[in-house]
Scaffold this active site. Structure first.
Site, PDB file in Angstrom:
ATOM      1  N   HIS A 175       0.809  -1.214   0.000  1.00 41.33           N
ATOM      2  CA  HIS A 175       0.000   0.000   0.000  1.00 41.33           C
ATOM      3  C   HIS A 175       0.845   1.269   0.000  1.00 41.33           C
ATOM      4  O   HIS A 175       0.329   2.347  -0.279  1.00 41.33           O
ATOM      5  CB  HIS A 175      -0.948  -0.003   1.210  1.00 41.33           C
ATOM      6  CG  HIS A 175      -2.006  -1.057   1.138  1.00 41.33           C
ATOM      7  ND1 HIS A 175      -3.323  -0.788   0.825  1.00 41.33           N
ATOM      8  CD2 HIS A 175      -1.951  -2.398   1.320  1.00 41.33           C
ATOM      9  CE1 HIS A 175      -4.022  -1.900   0.827  1.00 41.33           C
ATOM     10  NE2 HIS A 175      -3.216  -2.901   1.138  1.00 41.33           N
ATOM     11  N   ASP A 188       3.576   9.612  -1.246  1.00 42.95           N
ATOM     12  CA  ASP A 188       2.424   8.831  -0.803  1.00 42.95           C
ATOM     13  C   ASP A 188       2.212   7.667  -1.749  1.00 42.95           C
ATOM     14  O   ASP A 188       2.383   7.813  -2.962  1.00 42.95           O
ATOM     15  CB  ASP A 188       1.168   9.707  -0.785  1.00 42.95           C
ATOM     16  CG  ASP A 188       0.374   9.561   0.498  1.00 42.95           C
ATOM     17  OD1 ASP A 188       0.507   8.520   1.161  1.00 42.95           O
ATOM     18  OD2 ASP A 188      -0.375  10.489   0.840  1.00 42.95           O
TER      19      ASP A 188
END
Length: 507
Positions: free
Chosen positions: A169, A381
């Site tokens: 992730h 991110d």
């Protein structure tokens, strides 16, 4: 349990349930995150199992709570024991002081401790042991995120030859950065024990392939548009990128409710600004919050006509408060907000409305509805779902998204967002001014593009992409045909189109 059809075993650091209350009065409640929502119909149809740490001591009371939950739940949950000292070294230590900053390109925050690595390996082995205890022949095992990279390594040691998949992730670092990790060879080889490896973006997939090839020149790699195949000995590993998303329909519908409208009006009444700008972040140095505040300060210096007209509502959700680097970040934010507000505030108006707390879903959606600019500027991110939530909640299509080019979502959202380099204070200040003065036609054009992207590629399509890629691996891999699993059952593969038809009305 089903024996005729393949089950799905999902493995993550935390269980998709929350346990709260004092000893003797604890309660267990189902989680409500996007991943849980997407996985629920597939887990239910396959009578699946979710394995993870419950977030507390695995006492007899907690075991009984989980057992009772399994009697009524849509799928089974199995807890893994992690003691407070193990949590300190495995989770706060190696996972969040070594892998987390390294994977986010922030080497200066890394702390490489051998004892932390040993406990990380120990806990990964314990997760693998729990999988062995509950798995059945033919189960498809799907492991999630950086805390559990080594699980496949230990499963293979325990003679588990079932298909193993992994999804990261977070971002994956460049070859130069991964080489700084003292246990880089173990991490790369651990990942190569999976049959399918998923990343958020093409860049992350490319970084992994290059890093693996540099450390293991014998690997044979064949790349295509969405996937790459790695030939490793007698095995073929499929590597792809699958950008995760949100439940667009749920956000879009909830944002239209009366309760959300009330929250939005309340915020408008309190802030006394012509234009509200929103920042929503978990407390973390990767989110670029200090850089964002400095960009706001620069915008007010450079464009003084914005003074009294635009305010940033910065919501910071507490996180990892036991780590000194996070406590220091909180102190820095408090100081910066006070200094900037003290410099620019006027009677009845201040440039930064700062909140350090968690908020309810309804309150958050009220923030999304009330703010006509979202300033989402992480330094790095994996994806960043806040920007997708903001767009799905912008039901009047009048919002403007300013997004960091270093967020994984920039690949998908770049056509409608204003992309900025969060390290470039001048560029971000200019983007704030451009967003403030953008005419309504251009706002609607951009937001229509953004909402269509999030709607088309929602969380359910992400799940479908991943499971379809696994089916493709089975069809193509010569090793797969030699193992006792042949096809992915129809009741496990549920497509986004089946769940939420793309031509549905109401957007």
């Amino acid at each position: 349990m089903k024996h005729g059809n393949r089950r799905l075993l999902v493995v993550s650091n935390r269980l998709p349930v929350s346990i709260s209350g004092e000893e003797g009065e604890k309660q267990v409640k189902p989680g409500a995150g996007g991943l849980v929502t997407a996985m629920n119909p597939i887990m239910k149809s396959s009578e699946g199992v979710w394995i993870g740490w419950p977030g507390c001591e695995l006492s007899d009371e907690v075991k009984q709570l989980l057992s009772d939950y399994n009697l009524d739940g849509d799928f089974q949950v199995e807890g893994v024991k992690v003691t407070p000292e193990e949590e300190r070294r495995y989770y706060r230590g190696f996972s969040n002081e070594a892998l987390w900053p390294l994977f986010h390109d922030l080497l200066g925050h890394c702390n490489f401790e051998f004892d932390d690595w040993k406990v990380y390996s120990k806990i990964n082995r314990r997760f693998a042991k729990k999988i062995v205890e509950v798995t059945q022949s033919g189960d498809f095992i799907w492991v999630h995120d950086y805390q559990l990279i080594m699980v496949a390594h230990y499963l293979r040691q325990m003679n588990i030859h079932q298909p193993l998949a992994f999804f990261l992730h977070t971002p994956f670092p460049s070859p130069d950065l991964i080489r700084r990790l003292p246990w880089k060879n173990e991490i790369i080889r651990g990942l190569l024990e999976y049959d399918l490896i998923g990343f958020q973006t093409y860049r992350d997939r490319r970084n992994f392939l290059r890093g693996a090839k540099e450390l293991m020149p014998e690997l044979q790699i064949r790349s295509r548009a969405r996937y790459s195949d790695i030939r490793f000995g007698m095995r073929t590993i499929k590597v792809g990128h699958f950008p995760i998303s949100i439940d667009f329909r749920e956000f879009n519908q909830h944002a239209r409710t009366r309760d959300v409208a009330v929250e939005a009006r309340k915020l408008d009444d309190m802030c006394h600004a012509e234009s509200l700008m929103l920042g929503v972040d978990r407390l973390d140095y990767t989110k670029g919050i200090p850089d964002r505040l400095l960009a706001i300060e620069r915008a007010l210096e450079k464009y003084p006509e914005l003074i009294g007209k635009i305010s940033l509502l910065q919501l910071v959700v507490p996180s990892r408060s036991k780590l000194s680097s996070y406590r220091n970040l909180k102190a820095d934010l408090d100081s910066m907000v006070g200094r900037i507000n003290g410099r620019f505030s006027k009677f009845g108006w201040q440039p930064i409305q700062y909140m350090y707390r968690a908020v309810s879903r309804t309150e958050l959606l009220g923030f999304y509805r009330a703010c006509d600019i979202a300033l989402i500027t992480p330094l790095r991110d994996g994806m960043n779902l806040v920007c997708k939530e903001y767009c799905a909640s912008s039901t009047d299509r009048n919002g403007v998204l300013i997004l960091s080019e270093f967020a994984g979502a920039a690949d998908q959202m770049g056509k409608g967002a204003i992309l900025v380099n969060p390290y470039n204070r001048e560029e971000t200040a200019d983007a704030i001014c451009d967003a403030f003065y953008m005419d309504s036609r251009e706002r609607r054009r951009r937001m229509k593009t953004l909402r269509a992207e999030v709607k088309r590629n929602d969380i359910f399509r992400w799940v479908d992409w991943f499971l379809t890629a696994f089916k493709s691996w089975q069809d193509e891999s010569p090793m797969a045909s030699a193992r006792p699993y042949d096809t992915l059952p129809r009741n496990v593969r549920i497509s986004a189109q089946e769940l939420y038809p793309l031509n549905r009305k109401g957007d």
